[in-house]
Design a protein around this motif. Sequence first.
Motif, PDB file in Angstrom:
ATOM      1  N   GLN A 151       0.827  -1.212   0.000  1.00  0.00           N
ATOM      2  CA  GLN A 151       0.000   0.000   0.000  1.00  0.00           C
ATOM      3  C   GLN A 151       0.859   1.260   0.000  1.00  0.00           C
ATOM      4  O   GLN A 151       0.504   2.264  -0.635  1.00  0.00           O
ATOM      5  N   LEU A 152       1.989   1.233   0.690  1.00  0.00           N
ATOM      6  CA  LEU A 152       2.899   2.380   0.661  1.00  0.00           C
ATOM      7  C   LEU A 152       3.464   2.584  -0.742  1.00  0.00           C
ATOM      8  O   LEU A 152       3.572   3.721  -1.229  1.00  0.00           O
ATOM      9  N   ALA A 153       3.837   1.479  -1.392  1.00  0.00           N
ATOM     10  CA  ALA A 153       4.367   1.579  -2.750  1.00  0.00           C
ATOM     11  C   ALA A 153       3.303   2.079  -3.717  1.00  0.00           C
ATOM     12  O   ALA A 153       3.580   2.910  -4.598  1.00  0.00           O
ATOM     13  N   VAL A 154       2.063   1.597  -3.576  1.00  0.00           N
ATOM     14  CA  VAL A 154       0.982   2.033  -4.447  1.00  0.00           C
ATOM     15  C   VAL A 154       0.675   3.504  -4.229  1.00  0.00           C
ATOM     16  O   VAL A 154       0.425   4.253  -5.183  1.00  0.00           O
ATOM     17  N   SER A 155       0.692   3.952  -2.965  1.00  0.00           N
ATOM     18  CA  SER A 155       0.448   5.365  -2.684  1.00  0.00           C
ATOM     19  C   SER A 155       1.487   6.247  -3.373  1.00  0.00           C
ATOM     20  O   SER A 155       1.153   7.287  -3.955  1.00  0.00           O
ATOM     21  N   ARG A 156       2.741   5.832  -3.318  1.00  0.00           N
ATOM     22  CA  ARG A 156       3.788   6.610  -3.975  1.00  0.00           C
ATOM     23  C   ARG A 156       3.593   6.594  -5.490  1.00  0.00           C
ATOM     24  O   ARG A 156       3.798   7.608  -6.168  1.00  0.00           O
ATOM     25  N   TRP A 157       3.179   5.460  -6.050  1.00  0.00           N
ATOM     26  CA  TRP A 157       2.893   5.375  -7.484  1.00  0.00           C
ATOM     27  C   TRP A 157       1.747   6.308  -7.871  1.00  0.00           C
ATOM     28  O   TRP A 157       1.728   6.869  -8.968  1.00  0.00           O
ATOM     29  N   GLY A 162       2.828   8.432   2.191  1.00  0.00           N
ATOM     30  CA  GLY A 162       2.092   7.803   3.279  1.00  0.00           C
ATOM     31  C   GLY A 162       1.009   6.863   2.780  1.00  0.00           C
ATOM     32  O   GLY A 162       0.888   6.560   1.600  1.00  0.00           O
ATOM     33  N   LEU A 163       0.203   6.387   3.717  1.00  0.00           N
ATOM     34  CA  LEU A 163      -0.886   5.472   3.399  1.00  0.00           C
ATOM     35  C   LEU A 163      -2.111   6.260   2.970  1.00  0.00           C
ATOM     36  O   LEU A 163      -2.549   7.173   3.671  1.00  0.00           O
ATOM     37  N   GLY A 164      -2.687   5.868   1.839  1.00  0.00           N
ATOM     38  CA  GLY A 164      -3.875   6.564   1.384  1.00  0.00           C
ATOM     39  C   GLY A 164      -5.099   6.232   2.206  1.00  0.00           C
ATOM     40  O   GLY A 164      -5.986   7.068   2.379  1.00  0.00           O
ATOM     41  N   ASN A 165      -5.190   5.011   2.746  1.00  0.00           N
ATOM     42  CA  ASN A 165      -6.364   4.584   3.501  1.00  0.00           C
ATOM     43  C   ASN A 165      -5.934   3.650   4.621  1.00  0.00           C
ATOM     44  O   ASN A 165      -6.066   2.432   4.524  1.00  0.00           O
ATOM     45  N   PRO A 166      -5.406   4.194   5.730  1.00  0.00           N
ATOM     46  CA  PRO A 166      -4.907   3.316   6.797  1.00  0.00           C
ATOM     47  C   PRO A 166      -5.986   2.462   7.428  1.00  0.00           C
ATOM     48  O   PRO A 166      -5.706   1.364   7.905  1.00  0.00           O
ATOM     49  N   ARG A 167      -7.241   2.929   7.455  1.00  0.00           N
ATOM     50  CA  ARG A 167      -8.298   2.130   8.068  1.00  0.00           C
ATOM     51  C   ARG A 167      -8.479   0.805   7.328  1.00  0.00           C
ATOM     52  O   ARG A 167      -8.848  -0.210   7.929  1.00  0.00           O
ATOM     53  N   ASP A 214      -4.155  -4.675  -6.316  1.00  0.00           N
ATOM     54  CA  ASP A 214      -3.416  -4.307  -7.519  1.00  0.00           C
ATOM     55  C   ASP A 214      -1.923  -4.507  -7.298  1.00  0.00           C
ATOM     56  O   ASP A 214      -1.450  -4.717  -6.188  1.00  0.00           O
ATOM     57  N   HIS A 215      -1.173  -4.492  -8.385  1.00  0.00           N
ATOM     58  CA  HIS A 215       0.279  -4.676  -8.359  1.00  0.00           C
ATOM     59  C   HIS A 215       0.648  -6.031  -7.752  1.00  0.00           C
ATOM     60  O   HIS A 215       1.652  -6.157  -7.049  1.00  0.00           O
ATOM     61  N   CYS A 216      -0.154  -7.045  -8.031  1.00  0.00           N
ATOM     62  CA  CYS A 216       0.124  -8.395  -7.524  1.00  0.00           C
ATOM     63  C   CYS A 216       0.160  -9.412  -8.649  1.00  0.00           C
ATOM     64  O   CYS A 216      -0.085 -10.595  -8.426  1.00  0.00           O
ATOM     65  N   GLY A 217       0.459  -8.963  -9.855  1.00  0.00           N
ATOM     66  CA  GLY A 217       0.560  -9.885 -10.972  1.00  0.00           C
ATOM     67  C   GLY A 217      -0.741 -10.039 -11.723  1.00  0.00           C
ATOM     68  O   GLY A 217      -1.771  -9.460 -11.354  1.00  0.00           O
ATOM     69  N   PHE A 297      -4.158   3.659 -13.746  1.00  0.00           N
ATOM     70  CA  PHE A 297      -3.228   4.742 -14.083  1.00  0.00           C
ATOM     71  C   PHE A 297      -2.530   5.352 -12.859  1.00  0.00           C
ATOM     72  O   PHE A 297      -1.510   6.015 -13.013  1.00  0.00           O
ATOM     73  N   GLY A 298      -3.078   5.169 -11.674  1.00  0.00           N
ATOM     74  CA  GLY A 298      -2.427   5.683 -10.481  1.00  0.00           C
ATOM     75  C   GLY A 298      -2.742   7.133 -10.201  1.00  0.00           C
ATOM     76  O   GLY A 298      -3.728   7.461  -9.545  1.00  0.00           O
ATOM     77  N   ASP A 299      -1.935   8.026 -10.699  1.00  0.00           N
ATOM     78  CA  ASP A 299      -2.041   9.459 -10.413  1.00  0.00           C
ATOM     79  C   ASP A 299      -3.195  10.050 -11.208  1.00  0.00           C
ATOM     80  O   ASP A 299      -3.157  10.102 -12.444  1.00  0.00           O
ATOM     81  N   LEU A 300      -4.235  10.532 -10.514  1.00  0.00           N
ATOM     82  CA  LEU A 300      -5.426  11.056 -11.179  1.00  0.00           C
ATOM     83  C   LEU A 300      -5.325  12.543 -11.496  1.00  0.00           C
ATOM     84  O   LEU A 300      -6.284  13.137 -11.990  1.00  0.00           O
ATOM     85  N   ARG A 301      -4.180  13.139 -11.242  1.00  0.00           N
ATOM     86  CA  ARG A 301      -4.043  14.576 -11.522  1.00  0.00           C
ATOM     87  C   ARG A 301      -3.798  14.848 -12.998  1.00  0.00           C
ATOM     88  O   ARG A 301      -3.894  15.989 -13.448  1.00  0.00           O
ATOM     89  N   ARG A 302      -3.519  13.824 -13.756  1.00  0.00           N
ATOM     90  CA  ARG A 302      -3.256  14.003 -15.183  1.00  0.00           C
ATOM     91  C   ARG A 302      -4.577  14.122 -15.946  1.00  0.00           C
ATOM     92  O   ARG A 302      -5.543  13.405 -15.644  1.00  0.00           O
ATOM     93  N   PRO A 303      -4.645  14.989 -16.954  1.00  0.00           N
ATOM     94  CA  PRO A 303      -5.878  15.085 -17.749  1.00  0.00           C
ATOM     95  C   PRO A 303      -6.113  13.802 -18.541  1.00  0.00           C
ATOM     96  O   PRO A 303      -5.174  13.073 -18.886  1.00  0.00           O
TER      97      PRO A 303
END
Length: 336
Positions: A151-157, A162-167, A214-217, A297-303
């Motif tokens: 989850q830390l790696a996915v958040s950075r991607w 940090g964690l996007g959803n620690p709960r 995600d990111h598990c093959g 796609f990960g980062d949603l800030r892209r148009p």
Amino acid sequence: MEPRLPELPEPPGPADGAHPPEGPYLTEGPHPPEGPYLAADEELAEALLALAVPFEEVNGLLAARTRLARDAGLRALFEETLRAQAAAVGTLGEPSGLDRDWPAGVADGADGTGLATLLLVALAPYARAHHRALGVPPEVTRSTLADLGRQLAVSRWRGRAGLGNPRWLTLHFRGELFQLGRLQFQRRRLTGADAAAARAAGIDEWSLQLHIPDHCGPLSPGACDRALDRARAFFPRHFPDERYRSACVFSWLLDPQLAHYLPEGSNIMRFQRRFAPLVRPDGPAAPEDTNPLRYVFGDLRRPLESLPRDTVVQRALVDHLRAGGHWYVRGGWIAL
């Protein structure tokens, strides 16, 4: 009848091969009292790596521990949250005594404070002790708790620290969710419209909820078959009083519109065809376009027009939205 829950095991101690807890949570004395604790530098680094935390996150988390030790107010909040989470290990549903959202000072923020990550690291010995009490194989424990590092790696991607959803990860550390190969399975009782959909389909409200990390093959048929077979054996063995006869999934991967874009033999379409539909009685769901975009796609800030179109799934998601369509999360179920 609701499944009977296992009792919370005693906190791990030297008999479990663990170091004596430092306490109450952050002190460094040689004879600390028992209780959940956060390890000091060298031991903390080892604990982070044991949870698959990426190497590039380790120094920042060590620095976060130092900041926590120096801030009495933040430390008190951290300790209160940790105490409540430790008491909730072995329970289902929302932990008692916690608000629905984590306290602001404990949740990981955009500045990478890392406190939620540290809290879960401190909770890991309790999670492992609970798994041992249930007889859960060590490899299942490792892969389940290693979702913290993923989850830390996915958040950075996705462009954040940090964690996007620690709960979400409290499910793993409380023993409510287990990773069995390619898929994750959550012990839960469906509620609200989801429960009504289950009743309409003739299945029990107590149903494993299936999650697709995600990111598990690849989501290949063989990997899914093996995960489902493991679930069929795992839950009767370790939770014999809980009768799960079905698994439910709620995902954009079940949106029937995907059939207009993807080959019939693709992994996604073959996954989709495993499940009978769960139709909610409250009408059509609202669009959830960001759900598949974040997953693919990960980062949603892209148009939208700048997103890559290198794979058939990428092209399907982008072209459908650019044509004015929407994507939806759909429900399905499968017998176990």
